[in-house]
Motif scaffolding. Sequence first.
Motif, PDB file in Angstrom:
ATOM      1  N   THR A   1       0.847  -1.183   0.000  1.00 30.50           N
ATOM      2  CA  THR A   1       0.000   0.000   0.000  1.00 30.50           C
ATOM      3  C   THR A   1       0.888   1.240   0.000  1.00 30.50           C
ATOM      4  O   THR A   1       2.076   1.152  -0.304  1.00 30.50           O
ATOM      5  CB  THR A   1      -0.978  -0.047   1.199  1.00 30.50           C
ATOM      6  OG1 THR A   1      -1.866   1.057   1.112  1.00 30.50           O
ATOM      7  CG2 THR A   1      -0.270  -0.030   2.543  1.00 30.50           C
ATOM      8  N   ASN A   2       0.301   2.419   0.315  1.00 29.92           N
ATOM      9  CA  ASN A   2       1.125   3.631   0.336  1.00 29.92           C
ATOM     10  C   ASN A   2       0.765   4.498   1.549  1.00 29.92           C
ATOM     11  O   ASN A   2      -0.335   4.353   2.116  1.00 29.92           O
ATOM     12  CB  ASN A   2       0.997   4.397  -0.992  1.00 29.92           C
ATOM     13  CG  ASN A   2      -0.406   4.934  -1.194  1.00 29.92           C
ATOM     14  OD1 ASN A   2      -0.928   5.664  -0.350  1.00 29.92           O
ATOM     15  ND2 ASN A   2      -1.037   4.550  -2.300  1.00 29.92           N
ATOM     16  N   PRO A   3       1.666   5.409   1.937  1.00 29.98           N
ATOM     17  CA  PRO A   3       1.455   6.203   3.149  1.00 29.98           C
ATOM     18  C   PRO A   3       0.184   7.058   3.116  1.00 29.98           C
ATOM     19  O   PRO A   3      -0.446   7.277   4.148  1.00 29.98           O
ATOM     20  CB  PRO A   3       2.704   7.103   3.207  1.00 29.98           C
ATOM     21  CG  PRO A   3       3.744   6.369   2.439  1.00 29.98           C
ATOM     22  CD  PRO A   3       3.007   5.625   1.361  1.00 29.98           C
ATOM     23  N   GLU A   4      -0.209   7.541   1.942  1.00 29.56           N
ATOM     24  CA  GLU A   4      -1.375   8.422   1.854  1.00 29.56           C
ATOM     25  C   GLU A   4      -2.644   7.663   2.256  1.00 29.56           C
ATOM     26  O   GLU A   4      -3.456   8.145   3.052  1.00 29.56           O
ATOM     27  CB  GLU A   4      -1.542   8.980   0.423  1.00 29.56           C
ATOM     28  CG  GLU A   4      -0.435   9.940  -0.016  1.00 29.56           C
ATOM     29  CD  GLU A   4       0.925   9.282  -0.244  1.00 29.56           C
ATOM     30  OE1 GLU A   4       0.965   8.111  -0.703  1.00 29.56           O
ATOM     31  OE2 GLU A   4       1.952   9.921   0.052  1.00 29.56           O
ATOM     32  N   LYS A   5      -2.798   6.449   1.714  1.00 28.76           N
ATOM     33  CA  LYS A   5      -3.996   5.648   2.041  1.00 28.76           C
ATOM     34  C   LYS A   5      -4.034   5.344   3.533  1.00 28.76           C
ATOM     35  O   LYS A   5      -5.077   5.426   4.178  1.00 28.76           O
ATOM     36  CB  LYS A   5      -3.957   4.308   1.292  1.00 28.76           C
ATOM     37  CG  LYS A   5      -4.538   4.366  -0.080  1.00 28.76           C
ATOM     38  CD  LYS A   5      -4.675   2.939  -0.623  1.00 28.76           C
ATOM     39  CE  LYS A   5      -4.741   2.966  -2.130  1.00 28.76           C
ATOM     40  NZ  LYS A   5      -4.393   1.716  -2.749  1.00 28.76           N
ATOM     41  N   ILE A   6      -2.885   4.976   4.089  1.00 28.67           N
ATOM     42  CA  ILE A   6      -2.832   4.564   5.496  1.00 28.67           C
ATOM     43  C   ILE A   6      -3.048   5.780   6.404  1.00 28.67           C
ATOM     44  O   ILE A   6      -3.734   5.691   7.424  1.00 28.67           O
ATOM     45  CB  ILE A   6      -1.492   3.843   5.789  1.00 28.67           C
ATOM     46  CG1 ILE A   6      -1.400   2.571   4.940  1.00 28.67           C
ATOM     47  CG2 ILE A   6      -1.346   3.501   7.269  1.00 28.67           C
ATOM     48  CD1 ILE A   6      -2.565   1.588   5.092  1.00 28.67           C
ATOM     49  N   SER A   7      -2.530   6.937   6.009  1.00 25.38           N
ATOM     50  CA  SER A   7      -2.726   8.153   6.818  1.00 25.38           C
ATOM     51  C   SER A   7      -4.211   8.477   6.933  1.00 25.38           C
ATOM     52  O   SER A   7      -4.675   8.935   7.983  1.00 25.38           O
ATOM     53  CB  SER A   7      -2.004   9.346   6.189  1.00 25.38           C
ATOM     54  OG  SER A   7      -0.637   9.090   6.171  1.00 25.38           O
ATOM     55  N   ARG A   8      -4.963   8.234   5.861  1.00 30.78           N
ATOM     56  CA  ARG A   8      -6.404   8.521   5.914  1.00 30.78           C
ATOM     57  C   ARG A   8      -7.105   7.612   6.924  1.00 30.78           C
ATOM     58  O   ARG A   8      -8.014   8.025   7.632  1.00 30.78           O
ATOM     59  CB  ARG A   8      -7.038   8.360   4.518  1.00 30.78           C
ATOM     60  CG  ARG A   8      -6.795   9.574   3.634  1.00 30.78           C
ATOM     61  CD  ARG A   8      -7.749   9.602   2.447  1.00 30.78           C
ATOM     62  NE  ARG A   8      -7.469   8.544   1.470  1.00 30.78           N
ATOM     63  CZ  ARG A   8      -6.546   8.636   0.506  1.00 30.78           C
ATOM     64  NH1 ARG A   8      -5.822   9.730   0.377  1.00 30.78           N
ATOM     65  NH2 ARG A   8      -6.361   7.653  -0.342  1.00 30.78           N
ATOM     66  N   ILE A   9      -6.656   6.347   7.004  1.00 33.01           N
ATOM     67  CA  ILE A   9      -7.268   5.406   7.965  1.00 33.01           C
ATOM     68  C   ILE A   9      -6.939   5.821   9.397  1.00 33.01           C
ATOM     69  O   ILE A   9      -7.768   5.732  10.299  1.00 33.01           O
ATOM     70  CB  ILE A   9      -6.758   3.958   7.690  1.00 33.01           C
ATOM     71  CG1 ILE A   9      -7.258   3.471   6.326  1.00 33.01           C
ATOM     72  CG2 ILE A   9      -7.189   3.001   8.800  1.00 33.01           C
ATOM     73  CD1 ILE A   9      -6.731   2.096   5.906  1.00 33.01           C
ATOM     74  N   ILE A  10      -5.719   6.320   9.600  1.00 28.99           N
ATOM     75  CA  ILE A  10      -5.247   6.640  10.960  1.00 28.99           C
ATOM     76  C   ILE A  10      -5.778   7.971  11.471  1.00 28.99           C
ATOM     77  O   ILE A  10      -5.926   8.163  12.686  1.00 28.99           O
ATOM     78  CB  ILE A  10      -3.703   6.730  10.968  1.00 28.99           C
ATOM     79  CG1 ILE A  10      -3.093   5.400  10.596  1.00 28.99           C
ATOM     80  CG2 ILE A  10      -3.166   7.151  12.319  1.00 28.99           C
ATOM     81  CD1 ILE A  10      -1.671   5.549  10.168  1.00 28.99           C
ATOM     82  N   ALA A  11      -6.048   8.895  10.563  1.00 25.41           N
ATOM     83  CA  ALA A  11      -6.348  10.282  10.941  1.00 25.41           C
ATOM     84  C   ALA A  11      -7.290  10.428  12.148  1.00 25.41           C
ATOM     85  O   ALA A  11      -7.013  11.223  13.042  1.00 25.41           O
ATOM     86  CB  ALA A  11      -6.878  11.034   9.732  1.00 25.41           C
ATOM     87  N   PRO A  12      -8.387   9.647  12.238  1.00 25.52           N
ATOM     88  CA  PRO A  12      -9.295   9.853  13.385  1.00 25.52           C
ATOM     89  C   PRO A  12      -8.674   9.485  14.734  1.00 25.52           C
ATOM     90  O   PRO A  12      -9.207   9.871  15.768  1.00 25.52           O
ATOM     91  CB  PRO A  12     -10.470   8.904  13.088  1.00 25.52           C
ATOM     92  CG  PRO A  12     -10.330   8.496  11.673  1.00 25.52           C
ATOM     93  CD  PRO A  12      -8.903   8.646  11.298  1.00 25.52           C
ATOM     94  N   TYR A  13      -7.577   8.751  14.733  1.00 29.24           N
ATOM     95  CA  TYR A  13      -7.041   8.210  15.991  1.00 29.24           C
ATOM     96  C   TYR A  13      -5.754   8.893  16.461  1.00 29.24           C
ATOM     97  O   TYR A  13      -5.256   8.556  17.534  1.00 29.24           O
ATOM     98  CB  TYR A  13      -6.750   6.703  15.836  1.00 29.24           C
ATOM     99  CG  TYR A  13      -7.939   5.929  15.362  1.00 29.24           C
ATOM    100  CD1 TYR A  13      -8.987   5.639  16.235  1.00 29.24           C
ATOM    101  CD2 TYR A  13      -8.022   5.504  14.039  1.00 29.24           C
ATOM    102  CE1 TYR A  13     -10.085   4.932  15.791  1.00 29.24           C
ATOM    103  CE2 TYR A  13      -9.130   4.802  13.590  1.00 29.24           C
ATOM    104  CZ  TYR A  13     -10.153   4.523  14.461  1.00 29.24           C
ATOM    105  OH  TYR A  13     -11.250   3.826  14.026  1.00 29.24           O
ATOM    106  N   ALA A  14      -5.195   9.789  15.680  1.00 29.00           N
ATOM    107  CA  ALA A  14      -3.883  10.344  16.033  1.00 29.00           C
ATOM    108  C   ALA A  14      -3.889  11.863  15.979  1.00 29.00           C
ATOM    109  O   ALA A  14      -4.540  12.467  15.121  1.00 29.00           O
ATOM    110  CB  ALA A  14      -2.832   9.800  15.077  1.00 29.00           C
ATOM    111  N   ASN A  15      -3.153  12.480  16.903  1.00 24.90           N
ATOM    112  CA  ASN A  15      -2.970  13.925  16.869  1.00 24.90           C
ATOM    113  C   ASN A  15      -1.897  14.310  15.878  1.00 24.90           C
ATOM    114  O   ASN A  15      -1.986  15.327  15.211  1.00 24.90           O
ATOM    115  CB  ASN A  15      -2.556  14.428  18.252  1.00 24.90           C
ATOM    116  CG  ASN A  15      -3.750  14.940  19.006  1.00 24.90           C
ATOM    117  OD1 ASN A  15      -4.670  15.490  18.404  1.00 24.90           O
ATOM    118  ND2 ASN A  15      -3.742  14.742  20.303  1.00 24.90           N
TER     119      ASN A  15
END
Length: 200
Positions: free
Chosen positions: A167-181
């Motif tokens: 996968t790539n960092p952009e896709k994974i960042s979207r999944i993580i966004a709600p959980y990380a500051n």
Amino acid sequence: MGRLKRIRNFYIPWLKSEKSNAKKLAWDSRYNQLIRFQVLIDNIELSGKSILDVGCGLGDLCSYILEQGIDVDYTGVDILAEMIADAQKNCPVGNFICADIFKDKKVFGTKRFDVVFASGTFNLKLGNNEIFIAEMVKRFSEFSREYFAFNMLHERSSDFMDTYFYTNPEKISRIIAPYANRIKIIDDYLKNDFTVVCQK
Ligand SMILES: C[S@@+](CC[C@H](N)C(=O)[O-])C[C@H]1O[C@@H](n2cnc3c(N)ncnc32)[C@H](O)[C@@H]1O
């Protein structure tokens, strides 16, 4: 084929071999396994912290942290009982538990860990990886107090294999966004990998 069966079918034959731990876990080399650990520990101050290692395999991260002289309270969890039995022998100071954290949300009761790590836990193609990752990230967030960090195979890899999920960092960042500051992406250490460090 179910997820557990896929994971068992992939790792158990390697585990029975006489290969090094890195090869039993299907890493290209010990260097490639350890550089992933180094990136995880370089980006979070770990001294005195409690750590949960999800998909701990043979407990090599436990040994690696000890070898660096960092004092932590380490717990490893893996879905395969055979991994856990060997991990406990390889790193006796660690606390090792067999569980599927995708299914077993309550395995740690109300216990929280300062830091949750996962190295290589998302490598296998399971047919529904995006759902699996989203659910696992939710768990990492629930189990951690300060940080969670994990690595994944990068889709820019030059040697794609059908067994693995890229996968790539952009896709994974979207999944993580709600959980990380704060989210930090590190992708300059291996062509086929990247690491995500999430501060809560
Ligand atoms: C490539 S190995 C990496 C092992 C170790 N982290 C290392 O780098 O040496 C991936 C591990 O994740 C475990 N795993 C995969 N899905 C899991 C889940 N849902 N819960 C717990 N462990 C899981 C597998 O059994 C396997 O031991």
